[in-house]
Scaffold this motif. Structure first.
Motif, mmCIF file in Angstrom:
data_model
loop_
_atom_site.group_PDB
_atom_site.id
_atom_site.type_symbol
_atom_site.label_atom_id
_atom_site.label_comp_id
_atom_site.label_asym_id
_atom_site.label_seq_id
_atom_site.Cartn_x
_atom_site.Cartn_y
_atom_site.Cartn_z
ATOM 1 N N PRO A 5 0.715 -1.241 0.066
ATOM 2 C CA PRO A 5 -0.103 -0.118 -0.048
ATOM 3 C C PRO A 5 0.733 1.467 0.121
ATOM 4 O O PRO A 5 0.982 1.915 1.041
ATOM 5 C CB PRO A 5 -0.835 -0.133 1.388
ATOM 6 C CG PRO A 5 -0.022 -0.937 2.241
ATOM 7 C CD PRO A 5 0.848 -2.026 1.579
ATOM 8 N N ASP A 8 -0.312 4.615 1.108
ATOM 9 C CA ASP A 8 -0.510 4.999 2.835
ATOM 10 C C ASP A 8 0.590 5.329 3.457
ATOM 11 O O ASP A 8 1.403 4.718 3.539
ATOM 12 C CB ASP A 8 -1.134 3.546 3.319
ATOM 13 C CG ASP A 8 -1.461 3.779 4.584
ATOM 14 O OD1 ASP A 8 -1.302 4.887 5.152
ATOM 15 O OD2 ASP A 8 -1.789 2.614 5.126
ATOM 16 N N GLN A 10 1.199 5.501 6.513
ATOM 17 C CA GLN A 10 1.607 4.745 7.628
ATOM 18 C C GLN A 10 2.535 3.414 7.304
ATOM 19 O O GLN A 10 3.262 3.123 7.969
ATOM 20 C CB GLN A 10 0.288 4.043 8.113
ATOM 21 C CG GLN A 10 -0.418 5.214 9.120
ATOM 22 C CD GLN A 10 -1.566 4.822 10.182
ATOM 23 O OE1 GLN A 10 -1.365 3.698 10.426
ATOM 24 N NE2 GLN A 10 -2.218 5.534 10.785
ATOM 25 N N PHE A 11 2.376 3.241 5.928
ATOM 26 C CA PHE A 11 2.919 1.916 5.390
ATOM 27 C C PHE A 11 4.257 2.407 5.483
ATOM 28 O O PHE A 11 5.499 1.503 5.578
ATOM 29 C CB PHE A 11 2.421 1.428 3.842
ATOM 30 C CG PHE A 11 3.540 0.494 3.061
ATOM 31 C CD1 PHE A 11 3.644 -0.438 3.704
ATOM 32 C CD2 PHE A 11 4.244 1.143 2.196
ATOM 33 C CE1 PHE A 11 4.652 -1.290 3.019
ATOM 34 C CE2 PHE A 11 5.485 0.538 1.571
ATOM 35 C CZ PHE A 11 5.462 -1.120 2.100
ATOM 36 N N ILE A 13 5.892 4.525 7.256
ATOM 37 C CA ILE A 13 6.458 4.733 8.683
ATOM 38 C C ILE A 13 6.660 3.464 9.295
ATOM 39 O O ILE A 13 7.790 3.280 9.646
ATOM 40 C CB ILE A 13 5.324 5.493 9.544
ATOM 41 C CG1 ILE A 13 4.839 6.893 8.863
ATOM 42 C CG2 ILE A 13 5.599 5.533 11.109
ATOM 43 C CD1 ILE A 13 3.571 7.402 9.824
ATOM 44 N N VAL A 14 5.865 2.312 8.935
ATOM 45 C CA VAL A 14 6.326 1.029 9.670
ATOM 46 C C VAL A 14 7.359 0.416 9.055
ATOM 47 O O VAL A 14 8.254 -0.202 9.612
ATOM 48 C CB VAL A 14 5.220 0.038 9.736
ATOM 49 C CG1 VAL A 14 3.861 0.603 10.874
ATOM 50 C CG2 VAL A 14 4.445 -0.161 8.613
ATOM 51 N N VAL A 17 10.530 2.274 10.176
ATOM 52 C CA VAL A 17 10.767 1.715 11.619
ATOM 53 C C VAL A 17 11.469 0.313 11.578
ATOM 54 O O VAL A 17 12.325 -0.203 12.083
ATOM 55 C CB VAL A 17 9.393 1.487 12.431
ATOM 56 C CG1 VAL A 17 9.454 0.808 13.741
ATOM 57 C CG2 VAL A 17 9.030 2.818 12.717
ATOM 58 N N THR A 18 10.920 -0.718 10.496
ATOM 59 C CA THR A 18 11.467 -2.176 10.213
ATOM 60 C C THR A 18 13.022 -2.034 9.763
ATOM 61 O O THR A 18 13.787 -2.859 10.580
ATOM 62 C CB THR A 18 10.461 -2.982 9.462
ATOM 63 O OG1 THR A 18 9.343 -2.710 10.001
ATOM 64 C CG2 THR A 18 10.825 -4.197 9.431
#
Lengths: 43, 645
Positions: A5, A8, A10-11, A13-14, A17-18
């Motif tokens: 996605p 998005d 937020q995709f 952001i995560v 972070v990963t």
């Protein structure tokens, strides 16, 4: 059909972070010398 | 040399094994090296620093040795350290009042080195109980260097590094030839060692001898050891149950309040499923870890574990393991890495290789959360059976280690192993604060691992189990439509929960982690793993305890299961075909697999370094994994055969 996605925020952001977690994991292993068991006192 | 003018001073602590060097080292550098009540726990020169106003004291804790002239690895290490270019400028020689005569050879060698020295005499209180008093003033006068008395462990901890430094003096020792040394030793003992209450001491010795006869008996000794360990593990399960529920409840509340405050989306899922789900899956076992280390430390403090070593030596030798291997194998129960490193003290290379190869078979603390989860599934609400199974896991690991060692000695490194000489420590009343300190130290190490390595792996695993995303299947869409037209709100909520669970499973199955799990599933299916459990098994190669966290991340913390404990969540989860995720047969198979499998990359790296070649690490990995798979499969098949589903 699977997808990423990318529209998005937020995709992203995560994912960042990963990627950060993977970098920290390998950086710790390199610095620690004992890998995940670097907390064990060297006896 | 003017020590007062120097900004950095190097000090080394020397002494016989098990005299209190590491306790002194920890006191000086405020460190937390593990102190044991058995000799041979310090294999390397451990360094630490302490700063005091303008001075830095660099302290080295050297391994215990009876003489610098012995042809043993620990003596070589001490000799090299004391003669190197950056040799210590001050020496602290720790001697044990319990066996003064034994300490004098090393003391004489150290006195002859002409390095400023201070002598610390430990265990004077225990020596008095054994009928011997050390006249500290006479000893100081005779040696010509300052002598500090530390009656027991708590007094050693109060010693101040600066005052020790200020006291250090060079001795004028001139008894270096053997005859002069014998005369010096006899005279010293006559002057400083005074008898105290000999009748009481004799009674104590008789009592210790009687206890030794029971504890070191070849059969009774083994029975006592097994019963003691079963009681410890049983009480760990029983006592830790309530605190475990508190921790689970706490994380449930945190996850719920976070869900209430955040909109649904990847960031919410990462925090709730990846971070909270993953970390809580490991942290929930903290009470058991604390309890286990507390009880084992109490037992060790009594001096009993050294007797267990003595019993084990008899059992180890026929399998080609030297008595020297017992201490590394014992410390392997905490972590195989320091255990493999401490094999440096084993003089014979063949003995060392055999010990290195089999040490990871012994259950380390990283396996504990996996054992607790799987044993909890096998025997819910039965601490006695759970405790016995726990002991069984430890015994299986020990048996596999011993049997493998026998094979290694026959096939790879043939030859007889060297016998061990061991100094049995006296029986002591265990110190509760000391045991609590060790348990807290272990607990803290566990917490930092959960907050670092395990957290990082959980974040990565969450991403890999969430992407690439898949659109909702027709079954999920049909369930959602059914819930919307449902008039009964309770039924509608239930159908929505079913749709969420199905969507989560489908998306995890199509993700990178799911694809890897499905690729691995045929290999691990005989042990009892489906693709979800296969992902958890693969993830635990980085750190074993990640198995539990991985399951938490993969199974997700959907709203309907937030109030369940980790154990209940795993127990109620299902496979793709609707059957339980972890039926008893699979829990049994996986438990045996985890007891025997070589799932620790850092251990393999240390094996490669210490054994001197990658072939040893590959052999270790192949051998252990093969046994784990074969016996795991056999266990599951037997359970199925006996009708345990």
């Amino acid at each position: 059909m699977s997808f990423f996605p990318i529209e998005d925020p937020q995709f992203w952001i995560v994912t960042m972070v990963t990627v950060g977690a993977v970098i920290v994991f390998f950086w710790r292993r390199k610095g620690g010398g004992g890998g995940s068991c670097k907390d064990c006192p060297e006896r | 040399m003017d020590l007062a003018a120097q900004a950095t001073i190097r000090m080394a602590i020397v002494g016989n094994p098990n005299v209190g060097k590491t306790t002194l080292f920890n006191a000086l550098v405020r460190g937390s090296s593990r102190v044991t009540n058995h000799p041979g726990s310090t294999a390397n020169a451990v360094e630490g620093e302490c700063r005091h106003s303008t001075k830095t004291l660099r302290v080295t804790d050297l391994p215990g040795t009876y003489s610098l002239q012995l042809d043993l690895p620990e003596a070589d290490l001490c000799r090299l350290h004391l003669q190197q270019e950056e040799a210590p400028e001050v020496l602290c020689c720790v001697i044990d009042a319990m066996g003064l005569g034994r300490n004098l050879k090393l003391l004489a060698e150290v006195l002859a080195m002409r390095i400023p020295l201070v002598v610390v005499v430990t265990k004077t209180e225990e020596a008095k109980l054994r009928g011997q008093r050390i006249d500290i003033a006479a000893l100081e006068e005779y040696l010509g260097v300052p002598v500090v008395e530390a009656a027991h462990k708590s007094m050693v901890r109060k010693l101040d590094p600066v005052s020790l430094l200020e006291k250090a003096r060079v001795a004028h020792f001139n008894a270096e030839d053997p005859q002069a040394f014998r005369h010096w030793r006899t005279e010293l003992q006559a002057r400083v060692s005074l008898p105290v209450n000999p009748r009481r001491a004799k009674l104590r010795r008789q009592r210790d001898d009687r206890l030794d006869r029971v504890f070191t008996h070849p059969v009774i000794g083994v029975v006592i050891f097994s019963v003691a360990m079963s009681l410890i593990f049983g009480s760990v399960f029983w006592l830790a149950q309530t605190p475990m529920e508190w921790i689970d409840g706490f994380f449930g509340v945190v996850a719920q309040s976070l869900s209430a405050r955040m909109d649904q989306g990847p960031v919410h899922d990462l925090l709730v499923d990846g971070v909270i789900g993953g970390v809580s899956g490991t942290l929930v076992f903290l009470p058991q870890i604390l309890m286990l280390f507390f009880l084992v430390s109490l037992l060790e403090e009594t001096g009993y574990l050294a007797r267990a070593a003595f019993v084990a030596d008899r059992w180890l030798r026929p399998f080609g393991l030297p008595g020297h291997a017992f201490v590394p194998l014992l410390s392997s129960h905490a972590c195989a890495i320091p255990a493999i490193m401490s094999t440096r003290l084993i003089p014979d290379r063949r003995d060392r290789i055999a010990t290195i190869l089999v040490a990871p078979f012994l259950s380390c603390s990283a396996r504990l959360p996996v054992y607790i989860l799987l044993v909890g599934i096998l025997f819910p609400g039965d601490p006695i059976l759970a405790g016995c199974t726990f002991v069984g896991c430890y015994l299986l690991g020990a048996f596999a280690a011993v049997a493998s060692a026998g094979l290694v000695r026959v096939l790879l490194v043939p030859g007889a192993s060297m016998p061990m000489v061991m100094d049995l420590p006296p029986y002591r009343i265990p110190s509760v604060p000391e045991a609590a300190r060790i348990a807290m130290e272990r607990g803290w190490s566990f917490l930092t691992r959960a907050g670092s390595v395990i957290l990082l792996i959980c974040i990565l695993l969450w991403w890999m189990s969430s992407y690439p995303a898949t659109p909702e299947s027709s079954n999920v869409v049909a369930l959602r439509s059914a819930s919307q037209i449902q008039v009964d709100p309770a039924l509608a909520a239930e159908i929505t929960a079913q749709a969420d669970a199905l969507a989560l499973r489908e998306s995890a199955a199509a993700s990178y982690a799911g694809q890897m799990g499905k690729w691995m599933e045929p290999v691990l299916a005989p042990v009892g793993a489906d693709w979800q459990l296969s992902v958890a098994v693969m993830a635990s190669f980085a750190a074993r305890e990640v198995f539990v966290s991985s399951l938490n991340v993969l199974l997700g913390v959907s709203e309907d299961v937030e109030d369940q404990t980790t154990l209940e969540r795993v127990r109620s989860s299902t496979r793709d075909d609707g059957s339980p995720l972890l039926p008893l047969s699979s829990a049994g198979g996986l438990l045996v697999f985890y007891v025997l499998a070589m799932q620790c990359m850092p251990t393999l790296a240390v094996t490669r370094r210490e054994a001197g070649g990658i072939r040893w690490a590959l052999l270790q990995f192949g051998w252990m994994t093969l046994w784990a798979w074969v016996l795991g499969t056999l266990t599951r098949s037997m359970l199925l055969w006996f009708g345990v589903a």
